[in-house]
Motif scaffolding. Structure first.
Motif, PDB file in Angstrom:
ATOM      1  N   TRP A   1      42.969  68.857 119.371  1.00 13.22           N
ATOM      2  CA  TRP A   1      41.848  68.815 118.582  1.00 13.22           C
ATOM      3  C   TRP A   1      40.785  68.498 119.788  1.00 13.22           C
ATOM      4  O   TRP A   1      40.990  67.607 120.601  1.00 13.22           O
ATOM      5  CB  TRP A   1      41.827  67.561 117.666  1.00 13.22           C
ATOM      6  CG  TRP A   1      42.586  67.985 116.235  1.00 13.22           C
ATOM      7  CD1 TRP A   1      42.955  69.297 116.146  1.00 13.22           C
ATOM      8  CD2 TRP A   1      43.205  67.148 115.339  1.00 13.22           C
ATOM      9  NE1 TRP A   1      43.873  68.836 114.845  1.00 13.22           N
ATOM     10  CE2 TRP A   1      43.855  67.991 114.280  1.00 13.22           C
ATOM     11  CE3 TRP A   1      43.078  65.770 115.253  1.00 13.22           C
ATOM     12  CZ2 TRP A   1      44.390  67.247 113.249  1.00 13.22           C
ATOM     13  CZ3 TRP A   1      43.723  65.168 114.190  1.00 13.22           C
ATOM     14  CH2 TRP A   1      44.386  65.967 113.186  1.00 13.22           C
TER      15      TRP A   1
ATOM     16  N   PHE B   1      35.554  66.874 116.971  1.00 14.15           N
ATOM     17  CA  PHE B   1      36.455  66.742 115.950  1.00 14.15           C
ATOM     18  C   PHE B   1      36.900  65.362 115.726  1.00 14.15           C
ATOM     19  O   PHE B   1      36.916  64.874 114.643  1.00 14.15           O
ATOM     20  CB  PHE B   1      37.519  67.857 115.733  1.00 14.15           C
ATOM     21  CG  PHE B   1      38.225  68.012 114.454  1.00 14.15           C
ATOM     22  CD1 PHE B   1      37.517  68.282 113.242  1.00 14.15           C
ATOM     23  CD2 PHE B   1      39.508  67.255 114.502  1.00 14.15           C
ATOM     24  CE1 PHE B   1      38.346  68.260 112.064  1.00 14.15           C
ATOM     25  CE2 PHE B   1      40.248  67.475 113.274  1.00 14.15           C
ATOM     26  CZ  PHE B   1      39.500  67.722 112.140  1.00 14.15           C
ATOM     27  N   LYS B   2      37.414  64.810 116.799  1.00  9.95           N
ATOM     28  CA  LYS B   2      38.255  63.582 116.734  1.00  9.95           C
ATOM     29  C   LYS B   2      37.050  62.410 116.491  1.00  9.95           C
ATOM     30  O   LYS B   2      37.135  61.729 115.635  1.00  9.95           O
ATOM     31  CB  LYS B   2      38.753  63.163 118.259  1.00  9.95           C
ATOM     32  CG  LYS B   2      39.877  64.066 118.611  1.00  9.95           C
ATOM     33  CD  LYS B   2      40.277  63.573 120.045  1.00  9.95           C
ATOM     34  CE  LYS B   2      41.407  64.405 120.507  1.00  9.95           C
ATOM     35  NZ  LYS B   2      42.028  64.017 121.983  1.00  9.95           N
TER      36      LYS B   2
ATOM     37  N   TRP C   1      46.836  65.165 117.993  1.00 11.19           N
ATOM     38  CA  TRP C   1      45.516  64.390 118.501  1.00 11.19           C
ATOM     39  C   TRP C   1      45.193  65.152 119.693  1.00 11.19           C
ATOM     40  O   TRP C   1      43.930  65.502 120.076  1.00 11.19           O
ATOM     41  CB  TRP C   1      45.862  63.062 118.716  1.00 11.19           C
ATOM     42  CG  TRP C   1      44.766  62.250 119.145  1.00 11.19           C
ATOM     43  CD1 TRP C   1      44.497  61.832 120.316  1.00 11.19           C
ATOM     44  CD2 TRP C   1      43.531  61.736 118.431  1.00 11.19           C
ATOM     45  NE1 TRP C   1      43.279  61.105 120.425  1.00 11.19           N
ATOM     46  CE2 TRP C   1      42.709  61.330 119.343  1.00 11.19           C
ATOM     47  CE3 TRP C   1      43.299  61.889 117.041  1.00 11.19           C
ATOM     48  CZ2 TRP C   1      41.530  60.413 118.942  1.00 11.19           C
ATOM     49  CZ3 TRP C   1      42.088  61.349 116.658  1.00 11.19           C
ATOM     50  CH2 TRP C   1      41.305  60.739 117.584  1.00 11.19           C
TER      51      TRP C   1
ATOM     52  N   VAL D   1      48.111  62.993 112.278  1.00 12.39           N
ATOM     53  CA  VAL D   1      47.010  62.921 113.332  1.00 12.39           C
ATOM     54  C   VAL D   1      47.513  62.708 114.707  1.00 12.39           C
ATOM     55  O   VAL D   1      46.816  63.320 115.748  1.00 12.39           O
ATOM     56  CB  VAL D   1      45.891  61.804 113.229  1.00 12.39           C
ATOM     57  CG1 VAL D   1      44.791  61.550 114.094  1.00 12.39           C
ATOM     58  CG2 VAL D   1      45.171  61.964 111.736  1.00 12.39           C
TER      59      VAL D   1
ATOM     60  N   LEU E   1      36.228  62.888 112.621  1.00 13.20           N
ATOM     61  CA  LEU E   1      37.446  62.313 111.905  1.00 13.20           C
ATOM     62  C   LEU E   1      37.246  60.844 111.734  1.00 13.20           C
ATOM     63  O   LEU E   1      37.512  60.126 110.849  1.00 13.20           O
ATOM     64  CB  LEU E   1      38.559  62.853 112.546  1.00 13.20           C
ATOM     65  CG  LEU E   1      39.797  62.426 111.941  1.00 13.20           C
ATOM     66  CD1 LEU E   1      39.864  63.020 110.489  1.00 13.20           C
ATOM     67  CD2 LEU E   1      41.157  63.040 112.588  1.00 13.20           C
TER      68      LEU E   1
ATOM     69  N   SER F   1      34.235  59.508 110.007  1.00 13.57           N
ATOM     70  CA  SER F   1      34.258  59.750 108.333  1.00 13.57           C
ATOM     71  C   SER F   1      35.435  58.960 107.960  1.00 13.57           C
ATOM     72  O   SER F   1      35.040  58.266 106.779  1.00 13.57           O
ATOM     73  CB  SER F   1      34.751  61.292 108.336  1.00 13.57           C
ATOM     74  OG  SER F   1      33.988  62.246 108.937  1.00 13.57           O
ATOM     75  N   LEU F   2      36.426  58.536 108.657  1.00 14.53           N
ATOM     76  CA  LEU F   2      37.448  57.508 107.824  1.00 14.53           C
ATOM     77  C   LEU F   2      36.791  56.358 108.099  1.00 14.53           C
ATOM     78  O   LEU F   2      36.944  55.527 107.066  1.00 14.53           O
ATOM     79  CB  LEU F   2      38.486  57.466 109.039  1.00 14.53           C
ATOM     80  CG  LEU F   2      39.736  56.372 108.611  1.00 14.53           C
ATOM     81  CD1 LEU F   2      40.405  56.830 107.514  1.00 14.53           C
ATOM     82  CD2 LEU F   2      40.803  56.351 109.792  1.00 14.53           C
TER      83      LEU F   2
END
Length: 457
Positions: free
Chosen positions: A75, A79-80, A72, A68, A83, A86-87
């Motif tokens: 991106w 999208f960041k 980083w 990542v 991500l 989601s994490l």
């Protein structure tokens, strides 16, 4: 269930007993079933597998973080955000699912709790990176404060001791990272307002959580955050507008508050799970205070600080918590002296009366420190330190408490040895004092252990 080490030793001994004919097969089988000898090897195997999974997860996490970090900047921001969210959601959702499943074995429960802690740690990364992406400025202490409050919300939601401890540590790091800002005159920002009222926040946020989780660790961490926060507010007021009365409050308020604390003051609480902890902290606070003021150099410094020029400020925000906890302390001492039975009179027990005398003498000496000689100031605190050490030794002997006995003995030894370093004494006298203290500690320890064994017998 007994510990695994005990079960392994018991399995080895029972096998010897069976081989020597001391027990028959049926008795051996009953012991095996009672202590579950068949699960010892499987537990070790499962623990080894968990260690391997943990190491692999760490390496996997490092690989993901490196990947990542390498991509980083390329991106897009959307999208960041996806991500990061989601994490965070994935870790907490999977951790919660595993944490609340299989309560009998506890294997997946521990794994789930570990994922929840990992999710709480990822919250800080989410806050920091989100602020960076949206160009939101801020100080490091603000990050830790917001991060700790977020983890606190998770701890209340799940009633997890580990998350409560993590939250208190994060808030403590945030407080000590930014506490120097409250010494700068000016209007308080939102985060500085939290720093000023950190003592009140610790009492409101962490003490109920400690009772709800029945965690002594959370309670002690809350106290270790509350007391320094109140003392820092008093230090700010003394730095800007010196007052002997306020200085006296700063010396006696923490031990008075801690010693008089009673869990039964709260509604719906009948027992006293944390009273002993607060009283131990009060004793050690007095011990450190008396030990510091027993030095002549510290007494001279104490005198010097009292002659600074005063700077008048509006210190309502700083004095509010002091007044609040001061009023609570008065109510607690009244409750402590309140009769519990119809024929009982108002009064304190012997130990509480001795603590009250220590507090009163400390208050009188600090109020009159500008009108007395430094020698008398130091002499009084040497006497108080000696009496406190002797009282702890006496409590340890009468009640069979090792902690009280050794605490008093350590204070007494430190007082004797520190006097030889403070004043110009010959090396021969220092050597004699060291030998005398060493022999005295050894003899006192052996005699106390023999005395304790006689009490138990």
């Amino acid at each position: 269930m007994a510990s695994e080490k005990f079960r392994r030793q018991l399995r080895h001994e029972t096998q010897l007993w069976k081989a020597e004919g001391l027990i028959d097969d049926s008795t051996y089988q009953q012991i095996c079933d009672r202590y579950q000898f068949n699960r010892i090897d499987s537990a070790a195997s499962n623990r080894f597998v968990m260690i391997l999974i943990g190491l692999g997860s760490i390496l996997l996490g490092l690989g993901v973080i490196t990947f990542v970090a390498a991509n980083w900047q390329q991106w897009p921001r959307e999208f960041k955000i996806i991500l990061l969210l989601s994490l965070f959601i994935g870790l907490n959702a999977s951790g919660f699912y595993l944490w609340q499943s299989n309560p009998e074995t506890g294997k997946t429960k521990r794994l789930g709790e570990g994922l929840l802690i990992f999710g709480a740690l990822s919250l800080g990364a989410n806050i920091s990176l989100m602020a960076q992406m949206f160009h939101i400025g801020g100080s490091p202490y603000g990050l830790f404060l917001v991060w700790g409050l977020g983890v606190l919300l998770m701890a209340y939601s799940l009633r997890l001791v580990s998350l409560g401890i993590l939250s208190s540590l994060l808030v403590g790091i945030g407080y000590w990272s930014g506490v120097n800002n409250i010494f700068v005159p000016g209007e308080l920002t939102g985060l500085e307002f939290l720093l000023v009222h950190m003592g009140l926040l610790a009492a409101i946020l962490y003490v109920p959580l400690a009772y709800w989780c029945q965690s002594r660790a959370i309670f002690i961490l809350a106290i270790l955050l509350l007391i320094p926060a109140v003392e820092m507010n008093i230090a700010v007021l003394l730095n800007r507008n010196f007052s002997t009365e306020l200085m006296t409050i700063g010396l006696i308020l923490p031990p008075a508050l801690l010693w008089s604390y009673d869990d039964s003051l709260f509604p719906f609480i009948d027992s006293r799970p944390f009273r002993s902890s607060t009283r131990n902290l009060a004793i050690w606070f007095l011990g450190v205070l008396f030990f510091l003021f027993s030095f002549q150099r510290f007494g001279n410094f104490f005198f010097y600080t009292g002659y600074r020029e005063s700077l008048t400020i509006n210190g309502f925000n700083f004095i509010f918590d002091v007044i609040l906890f001061g009023g609570l302390t008065i109510c607690q001492w009244l409750y402590l002296a309140k009769p519990r039975h119809s024929g009982q009179r108002w009064g304190l027990d012997a130990v509480s009366s001795a603590i009250a005398v220590f507090l009163v003498v400390t208050a009188l000496v600090s109020l009159a420190f500008q009108n007395i000689e430094t020698f008398l100031f130091v002499f009084v605190f040497n006497i108080l330190l000696f009496l406190l050490a002797g009282g702890l030794v006496r409590i340890g002997l009468s009640q069979g408490k090792r902690g009280a006995f050794w605490g008093g003995l350590v204070l007494l030894t430190l007082q004797i040895m520190s006097r030889t370093f403070e004043y110009n004494t010959e090396l021969l006298l220092k050597a004699f004092v060291f030998v005398l203290c060493g022999v005295g500690v050894i003899l006192a320890g052996l005699w106390f252990e023999r005395h304790l064994s006689r009490q138990h017998s």
